[in-house]
Design a protein around this motif. Structure first.
Motif, PDB file in Angstrom:
ATOM      1  N   MET A  42      -2.510  39.505  19.637  1.00 17.52           N
ATOM      2  CA  MET A  42      -1.724  39.211  18.432  1.00 17.52           C
ATOM      3  C   MET A  42      -0.280  39.620  18.666  1.00 17.52           C
ATOM      4  O   MET A  42       0.396  40.151  17.796  1.00 17.52           O
ATOM      5  CB  MET A  42      -2.311  39.943  17.219  1.00 17.52           C
ATOM      6  N   ASP A  43       0.184  39.354  19.884  1.00 18.17           N
ATOM      7  CA  ASP A  43       1.538  39.768  20.250  1.00 18.17           C
ATOM      8  C   ASP A  43       2.603  39.083  19.412  1.00 18.17           C
ATOM      9  O   ASP A  43       3.630  39.668  19.108  1.00 18.17           O
ATOM     10  CB  ASP A  43       1.801  39.447  21.730  1.00 18.17           C
ATOM     11  N   PHE A  44       2.350  37.816  19.091  1.00 17.22           N
ATOM     12  CA  PHE A  44       3.359  37.044  18.347  1.00 17.22           C
ATOM     13  C   PHE A  44       2.791  36.695  16.981  1.00 17.22           C
ATOM     14  O   PHE A  44       1.973  35.792  16.856  1.00 17.22           O
ATOM     15  CB  PHE A  44       3.737  35.784  19.126  1.00 17.22           C
ATOM     16  N   GLN A  45       3.203  37.432  15.971  1.00 17.61           N
ATOM     17  CA  GLN A  45       2.659  37.232  14.633  1.00 17.61           C
ATOM     18  C   GLN A  45       3.668  36.495  13.762  1.00 17.61           C
ATOM     19  O   GLN A  45       4.870  36.555  13.990  1.00 17.61           O
ATOM     20  CB  GLN A  45       2.310  38.589  14.012  1.00 17.61           C
ATOM     21  N   LYS A  47       5.510  36.915  11.309  1.00 20.07           N
ATOM     22  CA  LYS A  47       6.216  37.822  10.420  1.00 20.07           C
ATOM     23  C   LYS A  47       7.630  38.005  10.960  1.00 20.07           C
ATOM     24  O   LYS A  47       7.905  37.678  12.122  1.00 20.07           O
ATOM     25  CB  LYS A  47       5.508  39.172  10.343  1.00 20.07           C
ATOM     26  N   LEU A  49      10.745  40.343  12.011  1.00 21.39           N
ATOM     27  CA  LEU A  49      11.129  41.678  12.452  1.00 21.39           C
ATOM     28  C   LEU A  49      12.627  41.854  12.213  1.00 21.39           C
ATOM     29  O   LEU A  49      13.327  40.887  11.912  1.00 21.39           O
ATOM     30  CB  LEU A  49      10.789  41.822  13.936  1.00 21.39           C
ATOM     31  N   PRO A  50      13.147  43.098  12.337  1.00 18.65           N
ATOM     32  CA  PRO A  50      14.572  43.301  12.138  1.00 18.65           C
ATOM     33  C   PRO A  50      15.403  42.353  13.013  1.00 18.65           C
ATOM     34  O   PRO A  50      15.083  42.153  14.182  1.00 18.65           O
ATOM     35  CB  PRO A  50      14.792  44.753  12.574  1.00 18.65           C
ATOM     36  N   GLN A  51      16.412  41.775  12.422  1.00 19.23           N
ATOM     37  CA  GLN A  51      17.360  40.900  13.113  1.00 19.23           C
ATOM     38  C   GLN A  51      16.708  39.672  13.737  1.00 19.23           C
ATOM     39  O   GLN A  51      17.247  39.091  14.680  1.00 19.23           O
ATOM     40  CB  GLN A  51      18.130  41.680  14.187  1.00 19.23           C
ATOM     41  N   ARG A  61      19.240  33.756   9.356  1.00 17.24           N
ATOM     42  CA  ARG A  61      18.895  35.174   9.388  1.00 17.24           C
ATOM     43  C   ARG A  61      17.665  35.453   8.527  1.00 17.24           C
ATOM     44  O   ARG A  61      17.612  35.030   7.367  1.00 17.24           O
ATOM     45  CB  ARG A  61      20.052  36.026   8.853  1.00 17.24           C
TER      46      ARG A  61
END
Lengths: 222, 217
Positions: A42-45, A47, A49-51, A61
């Motif tokens: 599940m490395d690439f979910q 969701k 992340l910051p920035q 953005r």
């Protein structure tokens, strides 16, 4: 033994050396392509992340700036002494009550000054940091300023005009910048800006002191 | 009907087969372990960036502190890529016509982000916290290598789970005083004794957990 079999054994033996050779080469060379992922788990979910990026928005953005005019709890900025260095309509001449003048604060100020201010102002505050030196070299290039560089000698904090400034004005300069200096209000938290302002006072005292201001037991070391 | 008989030369193959049978599994294990290792697949990732920004110049030759730009690293989990304003603190004046800085100036004018490529990616289920590490003596260089010598940044360490655990099981040799945290050239193994590093474990109350929930939520 037939020739064919002998060759087959020899060739497969040689081929077996290829994968280790390729792996050794991959290890030794940088690669601009994204790393190969054998197991994705599940490395690439889905969701943010910051920035990270979100194509839904015109600016791309995922992190959204606050709506114009929004005021977060505790961020009314009503305390002008603390946030602006202004007290009673004038530059404050004392530290705000939220930031008492302690040894820890001055050490914090020194560390922060050395990160954010020394590139131009130098460790002693005299205005000859490495960026100042480099910029002057670029401007005074024989064939004309390199890449249109313009530069005004960085201000010394020991300049007469800076020494007479109230600490609130120094805080304001750090926050909003002055002349060619950019403002550091968004880069340095407000408490650290006060710590730096206090440390500027330390530098001014230390670089413009007379021998009788040195504690008696330390004078021998001068 | 005549019986099939193996020719006599096949007898010579028998020891060869035995050798192959013994070495082939070892060979496969070696190739998979060596080839699929994060040290092979992940280390050395060096994406090309939209601006040829040189850490070797800014952090190396100019000696600027990492935190001048990555200023959230001590207070947040994420060591932020700086906004374009940080570049323009200097570049409104220095090299202000440089063709290399065109994307920076465009970003400054339009307010749109520079599409920097992320080099150090973690799986989305791991929650690394920069502030927890840099405030307790784990220097930038431990995970990022000598960025102050890199023209283009590459991934220097595997950032794999086993690699994290190496340090979580015995952090002593990776610790330095917080005052040297961004000093990439400083090496605690030559500058400090093992005893001094052990004293840092106590000083910074370092008790690195190996619980799953330390990093995974």
């Amino acid at each position: 033994m037939p020739r064919l079999i002998v060759y087959a054994i020899l060739i497969s033996g040689l081929l077996a050396l290829l994968p280790p050779a390729i792996i050794a080469r991959v290890r030794a060379t940088p690669d601009p392509n994204p790393p190969v992922h054998i197991f994705h788990d599940m490395d690439f979910q889905t969701k943010y992340l910051p920035q990270s990026e979100n194509a839904q928005y015109a600016d791309g953005r995922a992190q959204r700036p606050p709506v114009l005019g929004a005021v977060a709890r505790g961020e009314t900025y009503a305390d002008t002494h603390y946030y602006d260095g202004v007290s009673g309509g004038q530059w404050a001449s004392a530290m705000p009550t939220q930031v008492p003048l302690t040894m820890e604060l001055l050490q914090r100020g020194e560390a922060r000054f050395n990160i954010y201010c020394t590139p131009c102002h130098g460790y002693d505050g005299a205005g000859n940091g490495i960026v100042n030196q480099r910029a002057i070299a670029l401007v005074s290039n024989a064939a004309g300023p390199v890449n249109g560089t313009v530069w005004v000698q960085a201000k010394s904090v020991h300049d007469e005009t800076v020494i007479v400034q109230p600490i609130g004005q120094i805080f304001n300069t750090i926050t909003h910048g002055v002349r060619n200096m950019a403002g550091y209000g968004s880069q340095i938290p407000v408490e650290d800006r006060w710590a730096i302002a206090a440390y500027v006072r330390v530098l001014q005292r230390s670089q413009n002191a007379t021998p009788d201001q040195v504690p008696a037991d330390r004078r021998a070391g001068l | 009907m005549s019986r099939f008989l193996f020719p006599r030369w096949t007898n010579a193959l028998l020891p060869l087969l035995l050798v192959a049978g013994a070495t082939l599994p070892l060979y496969v294990v070696f190739v998979v372990a060596y080839g699929f290792s994060p040290k092979t697949l992940d280390v050395g990732y060096m994406p090309s960036q939209p601006v040829p920004y040189s850490h070797a110049l800014h952090a190396g030759i100019l000696g600027m502190d990492c935190r001048y730009c990555h200023n959230t690293v001590e207070s947040a989990a994420f060591a932020a890529v700086p906004p374009t304003q940080t570049c323009m603190n200097c570049h409104t004046q220095i090299h202000r016509d440089s063709p290399k800085l065109v994307p920076v100036r465009q970003s400054y004018e339009t307010g749109l982000s520079i599409p920097w490529a992320k080099v150090h990616k973690l799986p989305d289920y791991s929650y690394f916290d920069h502030s927890a590490h840099v405030n307790r003596g784990v220097g930038c260089v431990e995970c990022h290598g000598r960025v102050d010598q890199m023209e283009v940044v590459w991934k220097d360490q595997p950032l794999s789970m086993g690699w994290c655990l190496d340090c979580h099981r015995d952090p002593t040799d990776r610790l330095r005083p917080v005052s040297q945290i961004t000093n990439l050239a400083w090496d605690q193994k030559t500058q400090m004794t093992r005893e001094e590093r052990e004293s840092l474990v106590k000083l910074y109350h370092i008790n690195p957990s190996e619980n799953c929930s330390t990093c995974h939520r």
